[in-house]
Scaffold this motif. Structure first.
Motif, short mmCIF file in Angstrom:
data_model
loop_
_atom_site.label_atom_id
_atom_site.label_comp_id
_atom_site.label_asym_id
_atom_site.label_seq_id
_atom_site.Cartn_x
_atom_site.Cartn_y
_atom_site.Cartn_z
N VAL A 133 -29.07 -22.90 -15.65
CA VAL A 133 -28.38 -23.88 -14.80
C VAL A 133 -26.87 -23.78 -14.99
N TRP A 134 -26.43 -23.40 -16.19
CA TRP A 134 -24.99 -23.18 -16.39
C TRP A 134 -24.51 -22.05 -15.48
N ASP A 135 -25.23 -20.92 -15.53
CA ASP A 135 -24.84 -19.76 -14.73
C ASP A 135 -24.91 -20.08 -13.23
N GLN A 136 -25.97 -20.78 -12.82
CA GLN A 136 -26.11 -21.11 -11.40
C GLN A 136 -25.04 -22.08 -10.94
N THR A 137 -24.68 -23.01 -11.80
CA THR A 137 -23.65 -23.99 -11.43
C THR A 137 -22.31 -23.30 -11.23
N ILE A 138 -21.96 -22.40 -12.13
CA ILE A 138 -20.70 -21.66 -12.00
C ILE A 138 -20.74 -20.78 -10.75
N ALA A 139 -21.89 -20.12 -10.53
CA ALA A 139 -22.02 -19.26 -9.35
C ALA A 139 -21.92 -20.07 -8.06
N SER A 140 -22.41 -21.31 -8.09
CA SER A 140 -22.36 -22.15 -6.89
C SER A 140 -20.93 -22.53 -6.53
N ARG A 141 -20.02 -22.39 -7.48
CA ARG A 141 -18.60 -22.64 -7.21
C ARG A 141 -17.90 -21.37 -6.74
N GLY A 142 -18.69 -20.30 -6.54
CA GLY A 142 -18.13 -19.05 -6.07
C GLY A 142 -17.40 -18.27 -7.15
N LYS A 143 -17.78 -18.49 -8.41
CA LYS A 143 -17.09 -17.84 -9.52
C LYS A 143 -18.04 -16.91 -10.27
N GLY A 144 -17.44 -15.86 -10.82
CA GLY A 144 -18.20 -14.92 -11.64
C GLY A 144 -17.57 -14.81 -13.01
N ALA A 145 -17.94 -13.75 -13.73
CA ALA A 145 -17.43 -13.57 -15.09
C ALA A 145 -15.92 -13.41 -15.12
N SER A 146 -15.34 -12.86 -14.05
CA SER A 146 -13.90 -12.63 -14.01
C SER A 146 -13.10 -13.92 -13.88
N PHE A 147 -13.78 -15.02 -13.59
CA PHE A 147 -13.09 -16.31 -13.43
C PHE A 147 -12.51 -16.79 -14.75
N TRP A 148 -13.20 -16.48 -15.85
CA TRP A 148 -12.77 -16.96 -17.17
C TRP A 148 -11.66 -16.08 -17.71
N LYS A 149 -10.53 -16.68 -17.99
CA LYS A 149 -9.36 -15.95 -18.47
C LYS A 149 -9.06 -16.32 -19.93
N PRO A 150 -8.25 -15.50 -20.60
CA PRO A 150 -7.90 -15.81 -21.99
C PRO A 150 -7.25 -17.19 -22.10
N TYR A 151 -7.41 -17.78 -23.26
CA TYR A 151 -6.93 -19.14 -23.52
C TYR A 151 -5.41 -19.23 -23.37
N VAL A 152 -4.97 -20.29 -22.71
CA VAL A 152 -3.55 -20.59 -22.55
C VAL A 152 -3.29 -21.96 -23.16
#
Length: 287
Positions: A133-152
């Protein structure tokens, strides 16, 4: 001082800004999405159906054969410690009740035990369901693995963390089991208020635990996680408190343990968008 807040330019941005300012709303979002989105709900039900049936049968058998014994032990305990606990057979802190308190306390105790039995039978399937459900929820927002960026780092002067290990330990699986199932068990069965007192003590650990996939996706180090949580500790406490209350409800708490992961994913999505905004404001490249 923290980075400047984003200025919403649409209703969706305004809603995201509201949710970021009031994280318990993500708990409700998770419940709503799991209840109404068949693509999330149906796979979870199918994955957990057999384990739930086995667990509830064993739990009901346990309740049937041990309820009377536990009620007797609780009656004995209350008769010996009413001055300390504020409980007696017919009163709560001296206020008369229209029912026998030993029966209610025994129901709370057995309910918590049935919950533990269900968790035992469902632990593996629920863990898989939570990840899905975590993966599906993120995918439902149109995001993939590249959405997560290094910490700022968003604060100009981040708080100093002297013992990040303790905070991280409290969000770990072993610590959650010790705190939830051992240390706080006597509190949880305390009628009416026990579940809220227990949730208060578990709040920060529960909130940060639900965001472990987020921290891992960003590749954050332990000090970075500790600082990130410390900067938002009251948000994590509020979110974790509401999530813990729902998860501790007998039987249906299993459902909420999955919906909380959906809410946590939605919160992570909005937090990450803010991370992107801060990176742009600081002129950092989002590689």
């Amino acid at each position: 001082m923290s980075a400047a807040d984003p200025h919403p330019t649409s209703s969706s941005q305004s809603l995201a800004a509201f949710r970021l300012g009031f994280p318990p709303s993500y708990v409700l979002v998770g419940v709503y999405r799991l209840s109404t989105d068949a693509s999330l709900r149906v796979p979870v039900l199918k994955k957990c159906k057999n384990g739930f049936i086995r667990g509830i049968l064993v739990g009901l058998a346990w309740a049937f054969f041990t309820f009377g014994i536990q009620k007797g032990l609780i009656r004995l305990f209350l008769s010996k410690s009413s001055r300390v606990t504020g409980l007696s057979h017919r009163s709560l802190f001296g206020y008369p009740l229209p029912f026998e308190l030993t029966t209610l306390t025994a129901l709370f105790a057995v309910g918590a035990q049935v919950n533990g039995i269900l968790n035992f039978f469902l632990r593996r399937n629920v863990a898989i369901a939570k990840q899905r459900v975590w993966d599906q929820t993120i995918a439902s927002r149109g995001k993939g693995a590249s959405f997560w960026k290094p910490y700022v780092e968003e604060w100009d002067h981040p708080p100093a963390i002297t013992k990040p290990g303790m905070q991280l330990w409290l969000s770990g699986t072993a610590a959650r089991f010790i705190v939830r199932k051992v240390l706080l068990y006597p509190v949880q069965i305390y009628p009416f208020v026990g579940i809220f007192v227990s949730a208060y003590f578990k709040a920060l650990g529960t909130g940060s635990y639900l965001h472990k996939p987020y921290f891992e996706a960003k590749g954050m180090t332990e000090p970075q996680v500790a600082i990130f949580v410390e900067e938002r500790k009251w948000h994590y406490r509020a979110f974790g408190f509401c999530a813990a209350v729902l998860e501790d409800l007998p039987i249906i708490g299993i459902f909420f343990s999955v919906s909380n992961r959906i809410g946590a994913a939605m919160w992570a999505h909005d937090l990450e968008k803010r991370q992107h905004l801060v990176a742009r404001q600081k002129g950092l490249k989002l590689d």
